[in-house]
Design a protein around this motif. Structure first.
Motif, PDB file in Angstrom:
ATOM      1  N   LEU A   1     -54.027  34.997 -10.822  1.00  0.00           N
ATOM      2  CA  LEU A   1     -53.773  33.522 -11.841  1.00  0.00           C
ATOM      3  C   LEU A   1     -53.071  33.456 -12.714  1.00  0.00           C
ATOM      4  O   LEU A   1     -52.150  32.729 -12.839  1.00  0.00           O
ATOM      5  CB  LEU A   1     -55.431  33.567 -12.939  1.00  0.00           C
ATOM      6  N   ALA A   2     -52.751  34.485 -12.999  1.00  0.00           N
ATOM      7  CA  ALA A   2     -51.492  34.695 -14.391  1.00  0.00           C
ATOM      8  C   ALA A   2     -50.485  34.584 -13.735  1.00  0.00           C
ATOM      9  O   ALA A   2     -49.226  34.284 -14.063  1.00  0.00           O
ATOM     10  CB  ALA A   2     -51.723  36.290 -14.758  1.00  0.00           C
ATOM     11  N   PHE A   3     -50.139  35.878 -12.107  1.00  0.00           N
ATOM     12  CA  PHE A   3     -49.135  35.307 -11.346  1.00  0.00           C
ATOM     13  C   PHE A   3     -49.277  33.842 -10.978  1.00  0.00           C
ATOM     14  O   PHE A   3     -47.719  33.411 -11.225  1.00  0.00           O
ATOM     15  CB  PHE A   3     -49.832  35.971 -10.266  1.00  0.00           C
ATOM     16  N   GLY A   4     -49.996  32.884 -10.146  1.00  0.00           N
ATOM     17  CA  GLY A   4     -49.413  32.013  -9.944  1.00  0.00           C
ATOM     18  C   GLY A   4     -49.102  30.838 -10.602  1.00  0.00           C
ATOM     19  O   GLY A   4     -48.031  29.950 -10.112  1.00  0.00           O
ATOM     20  N   SER A   5     -49.184  31.397 -12.178  1.00  0.00           N
ATOM     21  CA  SER A   5     -49.049  30.391 -13.726  1.00  0.00           C
ATOM     22  C   SER A   5     -47.553  30.511 -13.310  1.00  0.00           C
ATOM     23  O   SER A   5     -47.048  29.355 -13.711  1.00  0.00           O
ATOM     24  CB  SER A   5     -49.839  30.612 -14.302  1.00  0.00           C
ATOM     25  N   LEU A   6     -46.892  31.262 -13.314  1.00  0.00           N
ATOM     26  CA  LEU A   6     -45.607  31.698 -13.152  1.00  0.00           C
ATOM     27  C   LEU A   6     -44.926  30.751 -11.538  1.00  0.00           C
ATOM     28  O   LEU A   6     -43.637  30.333 -12.260  1.00  0.00           O
ATOM     29  CB  LEU A   6     -45.600  33.386 -12.648  1.00  0.00           C
ATOM     30  N   HIS A   7     -45.507  30.389 -11.234  1.00  0.00           N
ATOM     31  CA  HIS A   7     -44.380  29.748 -10.584  1.00  0.00           C
ATOM     32  C   HIS A   7     -45.091  27.489  -9.955  1.00  0.00           C
ATOM     33  O   HIS A   7     -44.597  27.267  -9.592  1.00  0.00           O
ATOM     34  CB  HIS A   7     -45.249  30.442  -8.562  1.00  0.00           C
ATOM     35  N   LEU A   8     -45.784  27.588 -11.065  1.00  0.00           N
ATOM     36  CA  LEU A   8     -46.149  26.256 -11.525  1.00  0.00           C
ATOM     37  C   LEU A   8     -44.758  25.513 -11.382  1.00  0.00           C
ATOM     38  O   LEU A   8     -45.276  24.300 -11.081  1.00  0.00           O
ATOM     39  CB  LEU A   8     -46.830  26.273 -12.570  1.00  0.00           C
ATOM     40  N   TYR A   9     -44.377  26.240 -12.189  1.00  0.00           N
ATOM     41  CA  TYR A   9     -42.872  25.394 -12.060  1.00  0.00           C
ATOM     42  C   TYR A   9     -41.479  24.535 -11.233  1.00  0.00           C
ATOM     43  O   TYR A   9     -40.866  23.924 -10.773  1.00  0.00           O
ATOM     44  CB  TYR A   9     -42.247  26.237 -13.056  1.00  0.00           C
ATOM     45  N   GLN A  10     -42.900  25.215  -9.946  1.00  0.00           N
ATOM     46  CA  GLN A  10     -41.702  25.213  -8.667  1.00  0.00           C
ATOM     47  C   GLN A  10     -41.996  23.842  -7.756  1.00  0.00           C
ATOM     48  O   GLN A  10     -41.671  23.374  -6.961  1.00  0.00           O
ATOM     49  CB  GLN A  10     -41.781  26.482  -7.547  1.00  0.00           C
ATOM     50  N   GLY A  11     -43.257  23.244  -8.160  1.00  0.00           N
ATOM     51  CA  GLY A  11     -43.218  21.809  -7.645  1.00  0.00           C
ATOM     52  C   GLY A  11     -43.665  21.037  -8.601  1.00  0.00           C
ATOM     53  O   GLY A  11     -42.350  20.919  -9.990  1.00  0.00           O
ATOM     54  N   HIS A  12     -42.208  19.537  -7.657  1.00  0.00           N
ATOM     55  CA  HIS A  12     -42.456  18.487  -8.789  1.00  0.00           C
ATOM     56  C   HIS A  12     -43.255  17.477  -8.638  1.00  0.00           C
ATOM     57  O   HIS A  12     -43.108  16.493  -9.681  1.00  0.00           O
ATOM     58  CB  HIS A  12     -41.333  17.949  -7.175  1.00  0.00           C
ATOM     59  N   ASP A  13     -44.399  17.842  -8.298  1.00  0.00           N
ATOM     60  CA  ASP A  13     -45.658  16.683  -8.994  1.00  0.00           C
ATOM     61  C   ASP A  13     -46.939  17.785  -8.693  1.00  0.00           C
ATOM     62  O   ASP A  13     -46.855  19.142  -9.225  1.00  0.00           O
ATOM     63  CB  ASP A  13     -46.272  16.068  -8.611  1.00  0.00           C
ATOM     64  N   LEU A  14     -47.820  17.141  -9.582  1.00  0.00           N
ATOM     65  CA  LEU A  14     -49.484  17.807  -9.718  1.00  0.00           C
ATOM     66  C   LEU A  14     -49.260  18.643  -8.412  1.00  0.00           C
ATOM     67  O   LEU A  14     -50.181  19.838  -8.648  1.00  0.00           O
ATOM     68  CB  LEU A  14     -50.802  17.156  -9.756  1.00  0.00           C
ATOM     69  N   LEU A  15     -49.483  18.202  -7.691  1.00  0.00           N
ATOM     70  CA  LEU A  15     -49.125  18.227  -6.037  1.00  0.00           C
ATOM     71  C   LEU A  15     -49.095  19.614  -5.166  1.00  0.00           C
ATOM     72  O   LEU A  15     -49.433  20.831  -5.425  1.00  0.00           O
ATOM     73  CB  LEU A  15     -49.765  16.993  -4.959  1.00  0.00           C
ATOM     74  N   SER A  16     -47.945  19.748  -5.984  1.00  0.00           N
ATOM     75  CA  SER A  16     -47.035  20.646  -5.223  1.00  0.00           C
ATOM     76  C   SER A  16     -47.289  21.705  -6.443  1.00  0.00           C
ATOM     77  O   SER A  16     -46.879  23.058  -5.650  1.00  0.00           O
ATOM     78  CB  SER A  16     -45.635  19.964  -4.812  1.00  0.00           C
ATOM     79  N   ALA A  17     -47.499  21.536  -7.862  1.00  0.00           N
ATOM     80  CA  ALA A  17     -47.175  22.855  -8.387  1.00  0.00           C
ATOM     81  C   ALA A  17     -48.472  23.555  -7.637  1.00  0.00           C
ATOM     82  O   ALA A  17     -48.458  24.303  -8.015  1.00  0.00           O
ATOM     83  CB  ALA A  17     -47.668  22.247  -9.333  1.00  0.00           C
ATOM     84  N   LEU A  18     -49.417  23.109  -7.805  1.00  0.00           N
ATOM     85  CA  LEU A  18     -50.745  23.324  -7.537  1.00  0.00           C
ATOM     86  C   LEU A  18     -50.776  24.309  -6.043  1.00  0.00           C
ATOM     87  O   LEU A  18     -51.153  25.693  -5.718  1.00  0.00           O
ATOM     88  CB  LEU A  18     -52.078  22.537  -7.830  1.00  0.00           C
TER      89      LEU A  18
END
Length: 265
Positions: free
Chosen positions: A153-170
């Motif tokens: 969960l912590a590691f995945g949260s570091l990569h949320l910025y790689q999405g350009h919208d909610l779906l791609s961020a998730l």
């Protein structure tokens, strides 16, 4: 001291240290004193931020272990060459495949390449695998699933910025969180050899950064993911062969999924 009390104290030390580290690192608080001097080079900025924020988990390690045992508790005291060989063999499908299906990114700078390949690969595994997951699983009696889940969960949260919208961020979150689970499993089954996952993470980043094979960030396109799955399958196969050749039992079993007293010191 009662055994359960010792595990609770270790848990509190680990979680408090990681929580403070995460806040300091995420908001770049350690590097703010340098102003804009470090922003010129991403690699220096990221390294400095990790090193300064990393003083907190390092202090926690001194509370948890004797000084001479700290490197071993993280999985850094053995297996450098073994981990490198394992990673090189494992990443061959991605390295060769991406060179064929992708195009070399001539726009990427050396500074950015060093940051996303080497700095990220080393420090992310050091903190998330060696400290958070490793210390909770090995020394605080956490089972594989809760320790790996918290880390993911912590590691995945570091990569949320790689999405350009909610779906791609998730999607980016999901892919990297699953990758975190996989790295945690490899770390344990390779006899807590942190170098195996440091090198694997680094060398998997290498073709991903150097070759343009995806337009969807860490999620990846079909062929990019197919080659990545080949690397994952090869990593699993080599791990199984390693365990079989040495006659080693698997550490992650139903007995260590939820609660782990077996391997705790």
């Amino acid at each position: 001291m009662v055994e359960n009390d010792r595990y609770i104290i270790r848990t509190l030390i680990i979680l408090a240290a990681f929580g403070l580290f995460f806040v300091l690192w995420y908001f770049n608080l350690p590097t703010q004193a340098f102003g804009n001097a470090l922003i010129i080079y991403k690699s220096i900025h990221y390294t400095t931020n990790y090193l300064l924020a990393g003083i907190i988990p390092l202090g926690a390690l001194f509370l948890l272990h004797k000084r001479r045992n700290i490197a071993a508790s993280m999985g850094l005291a053995h297996g450098f060459g073994t981990g490198l060989l394992f990673a090189v063999l494992t990443v061959l499908p991605m390295l060769t495949g991406y060179a064929v299906i992708g195009t070399f990114d001539r726009e990427i700078s050396i500074d950015a390449a060093v940051t996303w390949i080497f700095v990220a690969g080393f420090f992310e595994e050091l903190i998330y695998r060696g400290f958070v997951f490793g210390q909770l699983f090995r020394y605080a009696a956490w089972g594989f699933l809760p320790a790996a889940l918290l880390t993911a969960l912590a590691f995945g949260s570091l990569h949320l910025y790689q999405g350009h919208d909610l779906l791609s961020a998730l999607s980016a979150f999901g892919v990297t969180a699953l990758g975190s689970f996989f790295f945690s499993w490899l770390y344990v089954e390779w006899n807590y050899n942190l170098w195996s996952v440091i090198w694997l993470h680094t060398l998997m980043n290498l073709p991903w950064i150097l070759f343009r094979v995806s337009t969807t960030g860490s999620v990846g396109d079909v062929w990019a993911n197919a080659l990545r799955l080949c690397t994952i399958a090869l990593a699993i196969g080599l791990t199984v062969a390693y365990k079989k050749k040495r006659g080693l039992p698997y550490c992650i079993t139903y007995k260590t999924l939820i609660y782990n007293r077996i391997q705790n010191a």
